[in-house]
Design a protein around this motif. Structure first.
Motif, PDB file in Angstrom:
ATOM      1  N   VAL A   1       0.860  -1.181   0.000  1.00  0.00           N
ATOM      2  CA  VAL A   1       0.000   0.000   0.000  1.00  0.00           C
ATOM      3  C   VAL A   1       0.900   1.235   0.000  1.00  0.00           C
ATOM      4  O   VAL A   1       1.704   1.417   0.910  1.00  0.00           O
ATOM      5  N   ARG A   2       0.744   2.061  -0.999  1.00  0.00           N
ATOM      6  CA  ARG A   2       1.538   3.274  -1.107  1.00  0.00           C
ATOM      7  C   ARG A   2       0.758   4.453  -0.538  1.00  0.00           C
ATOM      8  O   ARG A   2      -0.440   4.595  -0.801  1.00  0.00           O
ATOM      9  N   THR A   3       1.440   5.289   0.230  1.00  0.00           N
ATOM     10  CA  THR A   3       0.844   6.499   0.786  1.00  0.00           C
ATOM     11  C   THR A   3       1.838   7.636   0.607  1.00  0.00           C
ATOM     12  O   THR A   3       3.009   7.420   0.266  1.00  0.00           O
ATOM     13  N   SER A   4       1.370   8.848   0.850  1.00  0.00           N
ATOM     14  CA  SER A   4       2.256  10.001   0.741  1.00  0.00           C
ATOM     15  C   SER A   4       3.272  10.055   1.868  1.00  0.00           C
ATOM     16  O   SER A   4       4.247  10.806   1.789  1.00  0.00           O
ATOM     17  N   TYR A   5       3.078   9.245   2.917  1.00  0.00           N
ATOM     18  CA  TYR A   5       3.993   9.248   4.058  1.00  0.00           C
ATOM     19  C   TYR A   5       4.946   8.057   4.053  1.00  0.00           C
ATOM     20  O   TYR A   5       5.823   7.978   4.898  1.00  0.00           O
ATOM     21  N   GLY A   6       4.751   7.123   3.149  1.00  0.00           N
ATOM     22  CA  GLY A   6       5.582   5.932   3.102  1.00  0.00           C
ATOM     23  C   GLY A   6       4.793   4.763   2.548  1.00  0.00           C
ATOM     24  O   GLY A   6       3.594   4.860   2.267  1.00  0.00           O
ATOM     25  N   HIS A   7       5.477   3.635   2.363  1.00  0.00           N
ATOM     26  CA  HIS A   7       4.850   2.429   1.838  1.00  0.00           C
ATOM     27  C   HIS A   7       4.607   1.449   2.980  1.00  0.00           C
ATOM     28  O   HIS A   7       5.414   1.337   3.906  1.00  0.00           O
ATOM     29  N   ILE A   8       3.499   0.710   2.880  1.00  0.00           N
ATOM     30  CA  ILE A   8       3.139  -0.265   3.906  1.00  0.00           C
ATOM     31  C   ILE A   8       3.069  -1.633   3.245  1.00  0.00           C
ATOM     32  O   ILE A   8       2.279  -1.827   2.309  1.00  0.00           O
ATOM     33  N   ARG A   9       3.871  -2.536   3.727  1.00  0.00           N
ATOM     34  CA  ARG A   9       3.879  -3.904   3.205  1.00  0.00           C
ATOM     35  C   ARG A   9       3.203  -4.816   4.216  1.00  0.00           C
ATOM     36  O   ARG A   9       3.667  -4.930   5.357  1.00  0.00           O
ATOM     37  N   ALA A  10       2.130  -5.442   3.799  1.00  0.00           N
ATOM     38  CA  ALA A  10       1.355  -6.324   4.685  1.00  0.00           C
ATOM     39  C   ALA A  10       1.630  -7.767   4.327  1.00  0.00           C
ATOM     40  O   ALA A  10       1.517  -8.166   3.155  1.00  0.00           O
ATOM     41  N   GLU A  11       1.975  -8.552   5.320  1.00  0.00           N
ATOM     42  CA  GLU A  11       2.208  -9.980   5.113  1.00  0.00           C
ATOM     43  C   GLU A  11       0.880 -10.706   4.877  1.00  0.00           C
ATOM     44  O   GLU A  11      -0.193 -10.179   5.177  1.00  0.00           O
ATOM     45  N   PRO A  12       0.919 -11.924   4.322  1.00  0.00           N
ATOM     46  CA  PRO A  12      -0.325 -12.700   4.165  1.00  0.00           C
ATOM     47  C   PRO A  12      -1.015 -12.930   5.510  1.00  0.00           C
ATOM     48  O   PRO A  12      -0.372 -12.930   6.572  1.00  0.00           O
ATOM     49  N   ASP A  13      -2.338 -13.109   5.445  1.00  0.00           N
ATOM     50  CA  ASP A  13      -3.167 -13.339   6.645  1.00  0.00           C
ATOM     51  C   ASP A  13      -3.022 -12.182   7.645  1.00  0.00           C
ATOM     52  O   ASP A  13      -2.820 -12.390   8.843  1.00  0.00           O
ATOM     53  N   THR A  14      -3.128 -10.991   7.129  1.00  0.00           N
ATOM     54  CA  THR A  14      -3.004  -9.784   7.954  1.00  0.00           C
ATOM     55  C   THR A  14      -4.229  -8.907   7.760  1.00  0.00           C
ATOM     56  O   THR A  14      -4.780  -8.831   6.664  1.00  0.00           O
ATOM     57  N   GLU A  15      -4.658  -8.265   8.840  1.00  0.00           N
ATOM     58  CA  GLU A  15      -5.708  -7.251   8.779  1.00  0.00           C
ATOM     59  C   GLU A  15      -5.177  -6.001   9.476  1.00  0.00           C
ATOM     60  O   GLU A  15      -4.755  -6.066  10.623  1.00  0.00           O
ATOM     61  N   PHE A  16      -5.212  -4.903   8.747  1.00  0.00           N
ATOM     62  CA  PHE A  16      -4.739  -3.653   9.324  1.00  0.00           C
ATOM     63  C   PHE A  16      -5.542  -2.500   8.748  1.00  0.00           C
ATOM     64  O   PHE A  16      -6.272  -2.649   7.758  1.00  0.00           O
ATOM     65  N   GLU A  17      -5.383  -1.347   9.387  1.00  0.00           N
ATOM     66  CA  GLU A  17      -6.088  -0.143   8.971  1.00  0.00           C
ATOM     67  C   GLU A  17      -5.084   0.980   8.777  1.00  0.00           C
ATOM     68  O   GLU A  17      -4.183   1.163   9.595  1.00  0.00           O
ATOM     69  N   PHE A  18      -5.249   1.689   7.672  1.00  0.00           N
ATOM     70  CA  PHE A  18      -4.467   2.913   7.455  1.00  0.00           C
ATOM     71  C   PHE A  18      -5.420   4.087   7.511  1.00  0.00           C
ATOM     72  O   PHE A  18      -6.477   4.095   6.877  1.00  0.00           O
ATOM     73  N   TRP A  19      -5.014   5.102   8.262  1.00  0.00           N
ATOM     74  CA  TRP A  19      -5.861   6.283   8.453  1.00  0.00           C
ATOM     75  C   TRP A  19      -4.979   7.514   8.375  1.00  0.00           C
ATOM     76  O   TRP A  19      -4.056   7.669   9.178  1.00  0.00           O
ATOM     77  N   LEU A  20      -5.263   8.366   7.401  1.00  0.00           N
ATOM     78  CA  LEU A  20      -4.577   9.651   7.317  1.00  0.00           C
ATOM     79  C   LEU A  20      -5.438  10.662   8.061  1.00  0.00           C
ATOM     80  O   LEU A  20      -6.354  11.262   7.507  1.00  0.00           O
ATOM     81  N   ALA A  21      -5.164  10.810   9.355  1.00  0.00           N
ATOM     82  CA  ALA A  21      -5.970  11.675  10.221  1.00  0.00           C
ATOM     83  C   ALA A  21      -5.645  13.131   9.932  1.00  0.00           C
ATOM     84  O   ALA A  21      -4.487  13.553  10.026  1.00  0.00           O
ATOM     85  N   THR A  22      -6.650  13.886   9.577  1.00  0.00           N
ATOM     86  CA  THR A  22      -6.497  15.310   9.284  1.00  0.00           C
ATOM     87  C   THR A  22      -7.310  16.126  10.286  1.00  0.00           C
ATOM     88  O   THR A  22      -8.303  15.637  10.834  1.00  0.00           O
ATOM     89  N   PRO A  23      -6.913  17.365  10.552  1.00  0.00           N
ATOM     90  CA  PRO A  23      -7.657  18.184  11.515  1.00  0.00           C
ATOM     91  C   PRO A  23      -9.097  18.416  11.070  1.00  0.00           C
ATOM     92  O   PRO A  23      -9.372  18.651   9.894  1.00  0.00           O
ATOM     93  N   ARG A  24     -10.017  18.339  12.005  1.00  0.00           N
ATOM     94  CA  ARG A  24     -11.428  18.606  11.766  1.00  0.00           C
ATOM     95  C   ARG A  24     -11.926  19.638  12.768  1.00  0.00           C
ATOM     96  O   ARG A  24     -11.393  19.747  13.871  1.00  0.00           O
ATOM     97  N   GLU A  25     -12.961  20.336  12.387  1.00  0.00           N
ATOM     98  CA  GLU A  25     -13.559  21.299  13.307  1.00  0.00           C
ATOM     99  C   GLU A  25     -14.299  20.560  14.412  1.00  0.00           C
ATOM    100  O   GLU A  25     -15.053  19.617  14.149  1.00  0.00           O
ATOM    101  N   ILE A  26     -14.077  20.978  15.641  1.00  0.00           N
ATOM    102  CA  ILE A  26     -14.749  20.401  16.808  1.00  0.00           C
ATOM    103  C   ILE A  26     -15.335  21.547  17.616  1.00  0.00           C
ATOM    104  O   ILE A  26     -14.599  22.445  18.047  1.00  0.00           O
ATOM    105  N   ARG A  27     -16.631  21.534  17.803  1.00  0.00           N
ATOM    106  CA  ARG A  27     -17.308  22.581  18.565  1.00  0.00           C
ATOM    107  C   ARG A  27     -17.582  22.071  19.978  1.00  0.00           C
ATOM    108  O   ARG A  27     -18.493  21.270  20.199  1.00  0.00           O
TER     109      ARG A  27
END
Length: 749
Positions: free
Chosen positions: A214-240
């Protein structure tokens, strides 16, 4: 001139054979004959050519006269020249034809291949399996809708908007759950190679025989077989933040939002994050989360024992067909209030008001006073301005007909003015704030019940707002779209329990022991929550109910309600509604930490903090983390001081140690306060007989904290340091003595 250079002499122009033939036959005039003769004298080549022509003419003449074949010598020469020229012409013609045929064949083959490329079907590399609708940009073109079962090819970009969640299956058996507001680009679907350009996605390589990249702007992520993972590019959001539940403060200048942060959470198997800093890969195992940026890996790491805490996003929308997350309305009940607009919507202001001129003028003046308060930044002056506006509105309401519901709508607005006035006085004058909140609750009660103390029992008085049927709200409802009576009823129902809760809190801070008889607050909040169920105001009413339960000592029930608010799904909500819901969710985390810290449940406090960091990697995107750390530090300080007073040195030591380490006291406290706490901890260490810890603290205070201590504390630190040295030496000698005795005993045995 001597310096003049000689001009180069060009070669004489050769005579052509026609001129030579005409010269030889005497067909030139005298001048031309003389010119040719002169040129022949200068050109040996022309003379040889002339001789050859004369010889050829002689031979032809003899052959014609004798009717004989030409000599073999001239025949072979001419035939050889003719054959050579013929062969050359034939070769040139053949080369031209071959070249034309080759060009034609090449063009035909190119057209055939081009036609096959465009006419033959592309090989699919991914398919949309389930979820809501999404869009796809083919080869970087304009996005078009992608229905369920839609095919994706290499170089396609899958785009999800708000409230769009899809599940994509690659031909390699890799599965990707793509969240809303995300972009996923298929690079080589058959090889499980794709890019996550923005948003959030969960990747499963279960069943694969090779790794996924998996390629991202921050680096590449290589997942081995039988793997479950999540990638999240957390960006600032408005919070009231729900500031309307607290003391009023002027709006602070906006703090620059934190930068985006990449998060990798592994549920099963393992992945490797490849960056310039870690070209061989940074390993992340199951049950761990790593946050990083383009220039820093890792920024933070978390380990989870609780699978539920790790898998904090369990919305099922990816696996459902065409089912989107439910919506949530924003009725716009929260402050700040636009008083003039509120008066117009209630029917108290505007051109359509059919009231006596004196009442209209007084009402207009009252709302003008309330509007002026919005521009006052000083809390006390703002409270005074609100009080003037409320009194003016109360006086104007005396001219309203008794049979008109406008009287109760006016009382509702008076209650809002009292409530805002109480917020301005919170933390400054608890007694006055208590009176303001009490007046607000009375106004809301009277507006709902249709009774007023100065009216008495009068059959001609209009029915209260609470006697009208509640409006049926939808996710698209807005307060301004409802009738004046419905608006007044919702405002009174919502703010009545909040005014009572604030009044009880301020009464306790003011030291008042007598409280007025009132109905319990949790049912009032529950009633408001049921009335506003499909709106963010309903979520706020549930939050108020949790606070009321905690105030009544029903902490377990309060924590259960707060847990539901913390896990409330904000998927698919519009940005303004989501900002308000996120503020309430963060406030629920803060309230949970306050309850757990008050009950000395530090493990629970840490669980809530860990869960908050999981849900909000950008912890500075809102005031919640700072408040929870402050609550934790205050509770630890109180527990530590209590143990110190009781001379429970073991408990006091652990509490002070946790206070100074876990709550980041060094960055929040002044140097004098921080090193004074360290000095107190040194006293506890000496009293508890902790020689090693006491010596370490004494040296730390001497080297790092001397500048932050007062003269008296520096003297005290020197004395305690000497005691720490003596205690350490004596304990070390005791350990040596016991060790020698133990060795001697072993030798005797």
């Amino acid at each position: 001139m001597a310096e003049e250079r000689e001009q180069p002499i060009s070669a004489p122009e050769r005579l052509d054979e026609l001129q030579l033939v005409r010269f030889m036959e005497g067909r030139l005039d005298a001048a031309e004959q003389a010119d040719v003769q002169a040129r022949l004298q200068r050109s040996p080549e022309d003379r040889r050519t002339l001789d050859a022509l004369r010889e050829e003419a002689r031979l032809l003449r003899e052959a014609t006269e004798n009717l004989s074949e030409p000599p073999a010598k001239i025949g072979e020469k001419v035939i050889a020249v003719l054959r050579a020229e013929h062969r050359r012409q034939v070769a040139l013609e053949r080369a031209r034809r071959f070249r034309n045929r080759l060009i034609a064949l090449t063009a035909t083959a190119a057209l055939l291949l081009l036609g096959l490329y465009f006419l033959s079907p592309r090989e699919e590399t991914a398919r949309m399996l389930s979820g809501t609708a999404a869009s796809v940009a083919r080869d970087g073109g304009t996005p078009v809708p992608l229905p369920k079962g839609g095919l994706l090819y290499d170089e396609d970009t899958l785009i999800t908007g708000r409230a769009q969640f899809v599940r994509v299956g690659l031909t390699s058996n890799c599965r990707v759950d793509v969240d809303e507001d995300s972009r996923l680009r298929i690079e080589k679907g058959a090889a499980s190679l794709f890019s996550i350009e923005s948003g959030r996605a969960r990747v499963s390589t279960v069943g694969l025989k090779h790794s996924a990249l998996v390629r991202t702007s921050y680096g590449h992520i290589r997942a081995e077989p039988d793997t479950e993972f999540e990638f999240w590019l957390a960006t600032p959001r408005e919070i009231r933040w729900p500031a309307w539940t607290e003391a009023w403060r002027p709006e602070r200048p906006e703090v620059p939002p934190p930068t985006a942060l990449a998060c990798v959470t592994v549920f099963r198997g393992s992945v490797y994050i490849h960056t310039d800093e870690h070209p061989k890969g940074f390993p992340v195992g199951a049950g761990r989360r790593v946050t990083f940026t383009a220039g820093r890996l890792p920024v933070s790491q978390q380990e989870f024992d609780d699978w539920e805490a790790l898998d904090s996003r369990r919305e099922p929308w990816h696996g459902l067909d065409g089912v989107a997350p439910p919506g949530l309305a924003s009725l716009e009940l929260f402050p700040p209030f636009n008083w003039k607009e509120l008066g117009e919507r209630m029917g108290l202001l505007g051109d359509r008001v059919t009231l006596p001129a004196s009442v209209v003028a007084a009402t207009k003046e009252a709302f003008g006073l309330l509007a002026k308060a919005q521009s006052v930044d000083d809390p006390v002056a703002r409270a005074a301005q609100l009080g003037q506006g409320q009194q003016a509105l109360r006086a104007a309401a005396q001219g309203l007909p008794l049979s008109s519901e406008l009287r109760w709508l006016g009382r509702t607005i008076e209650g809002l003015a009292h409530y805002e006035r109480g917020r301005c006085l919170q933390g400054r004058s608890p007694v006055d704030a208590t009176g303001a909140f009490l007046a607000a609750s009375v106004a809301f009660h009277e507006a709902l019940a249709g009774s007023q103390q100065d009216l008495g029992a009068d059959a001609g008085v209009a029915a209260g707002l609470g006697s009208y049927a509640a409006p049926k709200l939808t996710v698209s409802a807005r307060l301004k779209d409802l009738s004046p009576v419905e608006q007044g009823m919702l405002l009174a129902r919502f703010y009545l329990p909040w005014a009572l809760l604030a009044q009880a809190d301020q009464a306790g801070k003011a030291g008042e022991t007598e409280t007025m008889a009132r109905e319990p607050l949790p049912p009032l909040f529950e009633q408001a929550a049921a009335l506003l169920d499909v709106s963010v105001e309903g979520l706020a009413a549930r939050y108020g109910r949790a606070l009321a339960l905690a105030a009544e000592g029903r902490a377990d029930e309060a924590l259960e309600v707060l847990a539901g608010i913390r896990s409330f799904s904000v998927a698919g909500l519009p940005d303004p509604v989501r900002a308000q819901a996120e503020g309430l969710r963060q406030a629920a985390h803060v309230a949970s930490v306050r309850i757990h810290a008050g009950r000395d449940e530090w493990d629970r406090v840490h669980d809530v903090l860990d869960l908050f960091r999981t849900r909000y990697p950008l912890s500075k995107n809102g005031p919640a983390m700072e408040r929870m750390e402050a609550i934790q530090a205050q509770a630890l300080r109180q527990a530590a001081d209590a143990a110190y007073e009781k001379k429970d040195w073991t408990t006091a030591w652990s509490r002070y140690d946790a206070l100074l380490r876990a709550s980041e006291a060094e960055t929040r406290l002044t140097p004098a306060a921080y090193w004074a706490l360290r000095l107190r901890q040194l006293e506890i260490a000496l009293a508890a007989g902790k020689g090693v810890e006491a010596l370490r603290l004494a040296r730390q205070i001497k080297h790092d904290g001397a500048a932050g201590l007062s003269a008296a504390n520096r003297t005290r630190a020197a004395e305690l340091g000497a005691q720490a040295e003596e205690l350490f030496r004596s304990q070390r000698q005791e350990r040596k003595t016991r060790a020698v005795e133990s060795i001697q005993l072993d030798m005797r045995e």
